[in-house]
Design a protein around this motif. Sequence first.
Motif, PDB file in Angstrom:
ATOM      1  N   PRO A  82       0.818  -1.212   0.000  1.00 24.19           N
ATOM      2  CA  PRO A  82       0.000   0.000   0.000  1.00 24.19           C
ATOM      3  C   PRO A  82       0.857   1.271   0.000  1.00 24.19           C
ATOM      4  O   PRO A  82       0.538   2.231  -0.702  1.00 24.19           O
ATOM      5  CB  PRO A  82      -0.816  -0.125   1.288  1.00 24.19           C
ATOM      6  CG  PRO A  82      -0.937  -1.605   1.501  1.00 24.19           C
ATOM      7  CD  PRO A  82       0.384  -2.162   1.048  1.00 24.19           C
TER       8      PRO A  82
ATOM      9  N   PRO B 218      -1.321  -7.188   2.931  1.00 22.66           N
ATOM     10  CA  PRO B 218      -1.675  -5.941   3.622  1.00 22.66           C
ATOM     11  C   PRO B 218      -2.685  -5.083   2.856  1.00 22.66           C
ATOM     12  O   PRO B 218      -3.193  -4.095   3.384  1.00 22.66           O
ATOM     13  CB  PRO B 218      -0.333  -5.209   3.717  1.00 22.66           C
ATOM     14  CG  PRO B 218       0.451  -5.694   2.547  1.00 22.66           C
ATOM     15  CD  PRO B 218       0.024  -7.129   2.308  1.00 22.66           C
TER      16      PRO B 218
ATOM     17  N   ALA C 242      -6.757  -4.506   4.064  1.00 20.23           N
ATOM     18  CA  ALA C 242      -6.950  -3.555   5.169  1.00 20.23           C
ATOM     19  C   ALA C 242      -6.815  -2.120   4.665  1.00 20.23           C
ATOM     20  O   ALA C 242      -7.652  -1.264   4.959  1.00 20.23           O
ATOM     21  CB  ALA C 242      -5.933  -3.828   6.280  1.00 20.23           C
ATOM     22  N   ALA C 243      -5.763  -1.863   3.876  1.00 21.59           N
ATOM     23  CA  ALA C 243      -5.541  -0.507   3.363  1.00 21.59           C
ATOM     24  C   ALA C 243      -6.697  -0.096   2.462  1.00 21.59           C
ATOM     25  O   ALA C 243      -7.163   1.055   2.501  1.00 21.59           O
ATOM     26  CB  ALA C 243      -4.225  -0.458   2.592  1.00 21.59           C
TER      27      ALA C 243
ATOM     28  N   SER D  28      -9.801  -1.243   2.557  1.00 24.42           N
ATOM     29  CA  SER D  28     -11.006  -1.036   3.353  1.00 24.42           C
ATOM     30  C   SER D  28     -10.997   0.361   3.979  1.00 24.42           C
ATOM     31  O   SER D  28     -11.999   1.081   3.948  1.00 24.42           O
ATOM     32  CB  SER D  28     -11.081  -2.106   4.441  1.00 24.42           C
ATOM     33  OG  SER D  28     -12.230  -1.931   5.217  1.00 24.42           O
ATOM     34  N   ALA D  29      -9.837   0.750   4.528  1.00 20.60           N
ATOM     35  CA  ALA D  29      -9.725   2.070   5.157  1.00 20.60           C
ATOM     36  C   ALA D  29      -9.943   3.174   4.121  1.00 20.60           C
ATOM     37  O   ALA D  29     -10.654   4.153   4.376  1.00 20.60           O
ATOM     38  CB  ALA D  29      -8.358   2.210   5.828  1.00 20.60           C
TER      39      ALA D  29
END
Lengths: 352, 184
Positions: free
Chosen positions: A147, A320, A323-324, A326-327
């Motif tokens: 990310p 990873p 998660a990145a 989704s944020a």
Amino acid sequence: MVQSSASPKSFRLGPVVIIAVVVGVAAIAFAYTAGWLSPHRLTPKKVVAALAPPGGPALGHRRNHAKGICFTGTFEANGDGSALSKAPVFVRGQYPVVGRFNLGTADPNAADAMVRVRGIGIRITTPDGQEWRSAMIDAPIFPVSTPQGFYELLTASASKDPDAMKKFIAAHPEFITFLGWAKSAPWTGSYAEERYNSLDSFLFVDGSGAKHPIRWSLVPAAQPVSVPPDELTKRGPDFLEQEITQRVAASPQRWSVIVTVANPGDPTADPNKAWPADRRTVEVGTLTVQQIEPERDGPCLNINFDPTVLPSGITTSDDPFPAARSAAYSRSYNSRTAEASYYPGTTTGAKQ
Amino acid sequence: MTTSRKRFTAPQRLLHWLMAICILSMLFIGVGMVSTVTPRYLTLVQIHKPLGIAILVLALIRLTLRFIYKAPALPPDLPEPIKLAAELSQYAFYALMIGMPLIGWGMLSAASYPVVLFGGVHLPSILPVSPSLHTLLWRAHYYLAFAFFACILMHIAAILFHKLIRDDGVFEAMAPVFSRNQPK
Ligand code: HEM
Ligand code: HEM
Ligand code: HEM
């Protein structure tokens, strides 16, 4: 009754200092946690801001993959996925789907022929209310490995420094593999002829609790027909949307949902690294697109195809990216839904 | 709404301290999660939702206990404006302890997200999907979170004032264990 042993009038400094320190330390800890004291922290806000074109984001639209068109259809599970995952969505049966075909650009008015990456978002709902959401693209690998790397790619491409891209590539040689695909892969004239890949790795959890690292893809039933890019530029700016609307109206379009199982040691944390072609694949069902609808007032407009919305039986892996993503998707969603009043004005013509 | 007891009952004290830890954690988890793109983001979100709903349930139990057992009276020599502030802050706390989780739940419902607590367990949607409702609740969740934290800081400062400066038994009323200045 307890009487005050010290009247407030006889002022003592000690307790006041203690109170100030306790409150001050708590406030500073809070500010630190919120990132206000760490300007270098990579926040969703920064990543999403970096996606914006020079003139600023298109208000009311997705901050990336901004141009798209909604669809509804079904996912028909054949039952074979149940050996790998206990998710109800793999139990033989038919489940409703809401989705969106889209282009990998922050510009909702981009001409279809100008955008290299095409994508799809899908949401499959099972009767117990669990959902499997996924956003996939037609590239076989992601441009970068992390990310942070994606953020650097965005800043380098927006930079005025003529050497910015050169420096970026020196730091991220993995980008060259992606460039190779972008330059050489054939183009097609239809969303229905694309293969869409999760790229990110997830874990399927089976009934015994065993975890299987996997990736998935949608493989089109339609035969891809390669069309030279300059031929595509001669078609209208929205030819993909017009084509898919007519095509689905004529007959539903299908994709096989294929799950690829990793061998031990395969790179699961890096969507820039393809797995060897001989990996075991399992066809778990068929996606059928039955109806196309414009994005405006369409069923996909107010959905965030957040790749971490997963049923029990599918979880994130050591990759990873989800998660990145989704944020960042959440931040994009919050902004664009707050700007909903801007939405119609900015898409005049394109979506009527 | 007061009782002649000098201390809150044991269940009330237990809930107060348990919830104090949970709520402070929630505030830190909240601002921490929205400011990171690392895998910690998902972990924090996965704690935020079930813990927030747990706070809702505990707050409703606590409110019931408060109606049953009431609260000890504040020291009679406390100036009226301070008494009023103390009373208002309690209303604010109960409103926030119940309101924040409901707003969080409603905000996710209005955005068409499934409200997953853990595994396959999720809550029903409590609002129709609507960008304007989502935006309203999202802003409310944000601003009220900071108001909540500010109230807690004032609450802590006030209690320390009672204890360290007045030493008037207010802290002992909620103290988890017996202390030196146990009111009779
Ligand atoms: C850190 C990396 C990434 C960032 C920051 C990012 C950012 C975004 C954002 C902000 C959106 C708009 C979301 C919304 O408003 O609903 C979006 C949409 C999308 N992204 Fe990504 N993305 C990343 C990685 C990926 C990857 C790895 C893929 C593919 C495998 C992907 C495929 C898509 C697709 C298909 C959409 C459109 C979904 C829809 O129709 O709503 N992205 N991305
Ligand atoms: C984190 C958040 C906190 C919340 C939401 C909170 C909330 C409340 C509420 C609503 C009351 C009224 C009594 C009741 O109905 O339960 C109360 C009383 C009290 N709290 Fe807290 N509290 C928090 C943290 C703290 C902390 C950190 C301290 C210690 C410094 C503290 C000490 C007290 C004391 C001594 C009382 C009794 C005051 C009285 O007699 O009215 N609280 N609190
Ligand atoms: C006492 C209960 C709660 C407290 C104190 C609390 C506190 C917070 C805080 C401080 C934030 C960060 C705000 C920001 O800086 O943007 C936040 C965000 C959030 N909370 Fe809560 N929360 C509570 C309950 C809940 C519940 C029950 C849910 C859902 C079921 C929820 C869902 C969320 C979500 C989704 C966000 C992210 C908002 C965004 O996208 O910006 N919260 N919360």
